[in-house]
Design a protein around this motif. Structure first.
Motif, mmCIF file in Angstrom:
data_model
loop_
_atom_site.group_PDB
_atom_site.id
_atom_site.type_symbol
_atom_site.label_atom_id
_atom_site.label_comp_id
_atom_site.label_asym_id
_atom_site.label_seq_id
_atom_site.Cartn_x
_atom_site.Cartn_y
_atom_site.Cartn_z
ATOM 1 N N LEU A 5 0.857 -1.186 0.000
ATOM 2 C CA LEU A 5 0.000 0.000 0.000
ATOM 3 C C LEU A 5 0.890 1.231 0.000
ATOM 4 O O LEU A 5 1.975 1.208 0.575
ATOM 5 C CB LEU A 5 -0.884 0.038 1.253
ATOM 6 N N ARG A 6 0.403 2.290 -0.619
ATOM 7 C CA ARG A 6 1.076 3.578 -0.546
ATOM 8 C C ARG A 6 0.024 4.672 -0.619
ATOM 9 O O ARG A 6 -1.142 4.407 -0.936
ATOM 10 C CB ARG A 6 2.112 3.745 -1.651
ATOM 11 N N GLU A 7 0.446 5.906 -0.333
ATOM 12 C CA GLU A 7 -0.482 7.028 -0.445
ATOM 13 C C GLU A 7 -0.963 7.146 -1.892
ATOM 14 O O GLU A 7 -0.270 6.755 -2.828
ATOM 15 C CB GLU A 7 0.193 8.321 0.005
ATOM 16 N N VAL A 8 -2.154 7.682 -2.053
ATOM 17 C CA VAL A 8 -2.749 7.845 -3.375
ATOM 18 C C VAL A 8 -2.060 8.997 -4.104
ATOM 19 O O VAL A 8 -1.876 10.079 -3.545
ATOM 20 C CB VAL A 8 -4.265 8.118 -3.250
ATOM 21 N N HIS A 9 -1.681 8.739 -5.348
ATOM 22 C CA HIS A 9 -1.104 9.763 -6.216
ATOM 23 C C HIS A 9 -2.176 10.216 -7.221
ATOM 24 O O HIS A 9 -3.074 9.436 -7.561
ATOM 25 C CB HIS A 9 0.087 9.213 -7.000
ATOM 26 N N ASP A 10 -2.043 11.437 -7.714
ATOM 27 C CA ASP A 10 -2.987 11.930 -8.727
ATOM 28 C C ASP A 10 -3.070 10.970 -9.911
ATOM 29 O O ASP A 10 -4.150 10.759 -10.476
ATOM 30 C CB ASP A 10 -2.578 13.314 -9.224
#
Length: 162
Positions: A5-10
């Motif tokens: 999982l990672r932070e959401v990117h544009d």
């Protein structure tokens, strides 16, 4: 496959929008936005989620965007949600992603909801330690009718085994 999982990117948002508009995935999820093809509403929902206290993550499989996972809502009533590209259903992606999310978010209880006939999602939730706590009936926008929904609860702090 290595699930992370990672932070959401544009750059993830067009992938999420495409995944949200898969007719078979919509039918299975059932409880979806009224108009999943409304891109402005989609963008507004994601903008709110990304600036709130919600925990929203991109699911990666060997570095590729496979879906999203989140914990949202008010303390004491927070829910988990996830969406995995249909091409990856049945491969353990949702279970692995949810386990990662549960390890990242220690607060309990957490809740989840799934259409009563969504055996795959119910199985993922139960593998991760959620137990059914109620049944309700509600309008499922993706199906245009009222259907049964299972409410599940997770009380302990360790992701379920299995």
């Amino acid at each position: 496959m290595d699930i992370a999982l990672r932070e959401v990117h544009d750059s993830d948002l067009p992938v999420f929008f495409r995944q949200l508009n898969d007719p078979e995935a919509l039918r299975m999820a059932a409880f979806t936005p009224e108009d999943p093809a409304d891109r402005a509403a989609f963008d507004a929902r994601w903008a709110r989620a990304r600036t709130s206290s919600d925990v929203v993550r991109t699911i990666l499989g060997d570095g590729d965007v496979l879906g999203s996972a989140a914990v949202y809502g008010e303390p004491g009533e927070r829910e988990v949600t996830y969406w995995v590209d249909r091409a990856y259903w049945g491969r353990g992606v949702a279970t692995a992603a949810l386990r990662h999310l549960l390890a990242e978010v220690p607060e309990r209880p957490l809740y989840a909801r799934a259409a009563a006939d969504n055996a795959g999602s119910l199985r993922v939730l139960e593998k991760c330690g959620f137990t059914p706590s109620a049944r309700t009936r509600g309008h499922a926008p993706a199906r245009g009718v009222e259907i049964d929904e299972v409410v599940l609860r997770l009380l302990d702090r360790t992701p379920g085994g299995g």
